[in-house]
Design a protein around this motif. Sequence first.
Motif, PDB file in Angstrom:
ATOM      1  N   ILE A  96      -9.699 -72.859  -4.344  1.00 42.06           N
ATOM      2  CA  ILE A  96     -10.303 -72.707  -3.019  1.00 42.06           C
ATOM      3  C   ILE A  96     -11.700 -72.122  -3.195  1.00 42.06           C
ATOM      4  CG2 ILE A  96     -10.069 -71.507  -0.812  1.00 42.06           C
ATOM      5  CD1 ILE A  96      -7.088 -71.405  -1.297  1.00 42.06           C
ATOM      6  N   ASN A  97     -12.617 -72.571  -2.409  1.00 44.61           N
ATOM      7  CA  ASN A  97     -13.970 -72.043  -2.433  1.00 44.61           C
ATOM      8  C   ASN A  97     -13.950 -70.666  -1.758  1.00 44.61           C
ATOM      9  OD1 ASN A  97     -16.646 -71.598  -2.512  1.00 44.61           O
ATOM     10  ND2 ASN A  97     -17.219 -73.266  -1.113  1.00 44.61           N
ATOM     11  N   THR A  98     -14.169 -69.617  -2.532  1.00 46.13           N
ATOM     12  CA  THR A  98     -14.087 -68.250  -1.986  1.00 46.13           C
ATOM     13  C   THR A  98     -15.437 -67.691  -1.546  1.00 46.13           C
ATOM     14  OG1 THR A  98     -14.294 -67.343  -4.213  1.00 46.13           O
ATOM     15  CG2 THR A  98     -12.056 -67.696  -3.362  1.00 46.13           C
ATOM     16  N   THR A  99     -16.485 -68.418  -1.719  1.00 43.35           N
ATOM     17  CA  THR A  99     -17.804 -67.922  -1.337  1.00 43.35           C
ATOM     18  C   THR A  99     -17.875 -67.556   0.142  1.00 43.35           C
ATOM     19  OG1 THR A  99     -18.790 -69.212  -3.107  1.00 43.35           O
ATOM     20  CG2 THR A  99     -20.273 -68.416  -1.385  1.00 43.35           C
ATOM     21  N   PRO A 100     -17.385 -68.378   1.063  1.00 42.85           N
ATOM     22  CA  PRO A 100     -17.437 -67.970   2.481  1.00 42.85           C
ATOM     23  C   PRO A 100     -16.598 -66.716   2.756  1.00 42.85           C
ATOM     24  CG  PRO A 100     -16.958 -70.314   2.305  1.00 42.85           C
ATOM     25  CD  PRO A 100     -16.901 -69.752   0.931  1.00 42.85           C
ATOM     26  N   LEU A 101     -15.486 -66.539   2.057  1.00 39.82           N
ATOM     27  CA  LEU A 101     -14.672 -65.343   2.265  1.00 39.82           C
ATOM     28  C   LEU A 101     -15.414 -64.093   1.815  1.00 39.82           C
ATOM     29  CD1 LEU A 101     -11.221 -66.678   1.010  1.00 39.82           C
ATOM     30  CD2 LEU A 101     -11.993 -66.394   3.365  1.00 39.82           C
ATOM     31  N   ILE A 102     -16.118 -64.199   0.696  1.00 38.95           N
ATOM     32  CA  ILE A 102     -16.893 -63.059   0.203  1.00 38.95           C
ATOM     33  C   ILE A 102     -18.024 -62.738   1.161  1.00 38.95           C
ATOM     34  CG2 ILE A 102     -18.391 -62.266  -1.670  1.00 38.95           C
ATOM     35  CD1 ILE A 102     -16.574 -63.900  -3.561  1.00 38.95           C
ATOM     36  N   ASP A 103     -18.675 -63.755   1.694  1.00 38.20           N
ATOM     37  CA  ASP A 103     -19.752 -63.545   2.662  1.00 38.20           C
ATOM     38  C   ASP A 103     -19.232 -62.806   3.897  1.00 38.20           C
ATOM     39  OD1 ASP A 103     -21.474 -64.793   0.959  1.00 38.20           O
ATOM     40  OD2 ASP A 103     -21.463 -66.717   2.022  1.00 38.20           O
ATOM     41  N   VAL A 104     -18.088 -63.220   4.391  1.00 36.97           N
ATOM     42  CA  VAL A 104     -17.518 -62.572   5.580  1.00 36.97           C
ATOM     43  C   VAL A 104     -17.159 -61.118   5.267  1.00 36.97           C
ATOM     44  CG1 VAL A 104     -15.514 -62.566   7.122  1.00 36.97           C
ATOM     45  CG2 VAL A 104     -16.701 -64.700   6.627  1.00 36.97           C
ATOM     46  N   MET A 105     -16.613 -60.871   4.093  1.00 37.93           N
ATOM     47  CA  MET A 105     -16.270 -59.496   3.725  1.00 37.93           C
ATOM     48  C   MET A 105     -17.504 -58.617   3.622  1.00 37.93           C
ATOM     49  SD  MET A 105     -13.016 -59.669   1.116  1.00 37.93           S
ATOM     50  CE  MET A 105     -14.068 -59.770  -0.275  1.00 37.93           C
ATOM     51  N   LEU A 106     -18.584 -59.139   3.069  1.00 38.73           N
ATOM     52  CA  LEU A 106     -19.812 -58.350   2.968  1.00 38.73           C
ATOM     53  C   LEU A 106     -20.401 -58.049   4.339  1.00 38.73           C
ATOM     54  CD1 LEU A 106     -21.506 -60.006  -0.134  1.00 38.73           C
ATOM     55  CD2 LEU A 106     -20.480 -57.737   0.018  1.00 38.73           C
ATOM     56  N   VAL A 107     -20.358 -59.000   5.228  1.00 39.32           N
ATOM     57  CA  VAL A 107     -20.845 -58.767   6.587  1.00 39.32           C
ATOM     58  C   VAL A 107     -20.005 -57.697   7.271  1.00 39.32           C
ATOM     59  CG1 VAL A 107     -21.068 -59.827   8.869  1.00 39.32           C
ATOM     60  CG2 VAL A 107     -21.908 -61.033   6.860  1.00 39.32           C
ATOM     61  N   MET A 108     -18.686 -57.770   7.110  1.00 37.89           N
ATOM     62  CA  MET A 108     -17.819 -56.772   7.721  1.00 37.89           C
ATOM     63  C   MET A 108     -18.062 -55.390   7.113  1.00 37.89           C
ATOM     64  SD  MET A 108     -14.292 -58.896   8.194  1.00 37.89           S
ATOM     65  CE  MET A 108     -13.394 -57.498   8.800  1.00 37.89           C
ATOM     66  N   LEU A 109     -18.290 -55.322   5.810  1.00 36.67           N
ATOM     67  CA  LEU A 109     -18.578 -54.047   5.168  1.00 36.67           C
ATOM     68  C   LEU A 109     -19.848 -53.427   5.727  1.00 36.67           C
ATOM     69  CD1 LEU A 109     -17.903 -51.999   2.907  1.00 36.67           C
ATOM     70  CD2 LEU A 109     -19.344 -53.387   1.410  1.00 36.67           C
ATOM     71  N   VAL A 110     -20.889 -54.232   5.896  1.00 39.44           N
ATOM     72  CA  VAL A 110     -22.141 -53.733   6.468  1.00 39.44           C
ATOM     73  C   VAL A 110     -21.907 -53.249   7.897  1.00 39.44           C
ATOM     74  CG1 VAL A 110     -24.443 -54.432   7.230  1.00 39.44           C
ATOM     75  CG2 VAL A 110     -23.622 -55.079   4.961  1.00 39.44           C
ATOM     76  N   MET A 111     -21.111 -53.969   8.658  1.00 37.30           N
ATOM     77  CA  MET A 111     -20.824 -53.546  10.040  1.00 37.30           C
ATOM     78  C   MET A 111     -20.075 -52.214  10.061  1.00 37.30           C
ATOM     79  SD  MET A 111     -19.879 -57.223  11.753  1.00 37.30           S
ATOM     80  CE  MET A 111     -19.049 -56.465  13.113  1.00 37.30           C
ATOM     81  N   PHE A 112     -19.114 -52.038   9.173  1.00 38.63           N
ATOM     82  CA  PHE A 112     -18.375 -50.780   9.126  1.00 38.63           C
ATOM     83  C   PHE A 112     -19.288 -49.629   8.723  1.00 38.63           C
ATOM     84  CE2 PHE A 112     -14.337 -53.309   8.390  1.00 38.63           C
ATOM     85  CZ  PHE A 112     -13.895 -53.123   9.689  1.00 38.63           C
ATOM     86  N   ILE A 113     -20.172 -49.858   7.770  1.00 35.97           N
ATOM     87  CA  ILE A 113     -21.083 -48.799   7.337  1.00 35.97           C
ATOM     88  C   ILE A 113     -22.021 -48.408   8.472  1.00 35.97           C
ATOM     89  CG2 ILE A 113     -23.037 -48.327   5.799  1.00 35.97           C
ATOM     90  CD1 ILE A 113     -21.541 -49.913   3.646  1.00 35.97           C
TER      91      ILE A 113
END
Length: 141
Positions: A18-35
């Motif tokens: 499975i292409n995990t690049t979009p999942l990693i992108d979403v996780m990074l965006v969520m991490l920035v939002m939480f910070i």
Amino acid sequence: MRRRRSIFRTDPNASPLINTTPLIDVMLVMLVMFIITIPRPTHSVDISLPGVDPGPAVVLDENRVTIDRADVIRWNGEAVDLAQLGRLVKAASDRPEAATLHFEPEARARYLRVDQAIAAIRRNGGTKLAFPGIHQYAAVI
């Protein structure tokens, strides 16, 4: 015969990964939002900085150490901090006849502060320690 289609790949003979690049992108965006949404720390820590020494307190033959509900340590009625208490106990214990310390914390004083004061007394050689007024704790227990 109908071929099944996979939702992950268009070619059934392709790699099953499975292409995990979009999942990693979403996780990074969520991490920035939480910070960004974490509140700033609003608590403070009181620190006693070295400054002008208020002068040596008097060391008597019998000294009274008290702690009140506001965590104020007093040596013969004068407010002192733990470092000053240690110096006074050291001066009291270095006398030819060690001075007696009457340790009288209030019944509702915080245990942590009482424990810190006892530790400062023991570390600095306080050997003659008395606990007058111990009867006031009967109502607390």
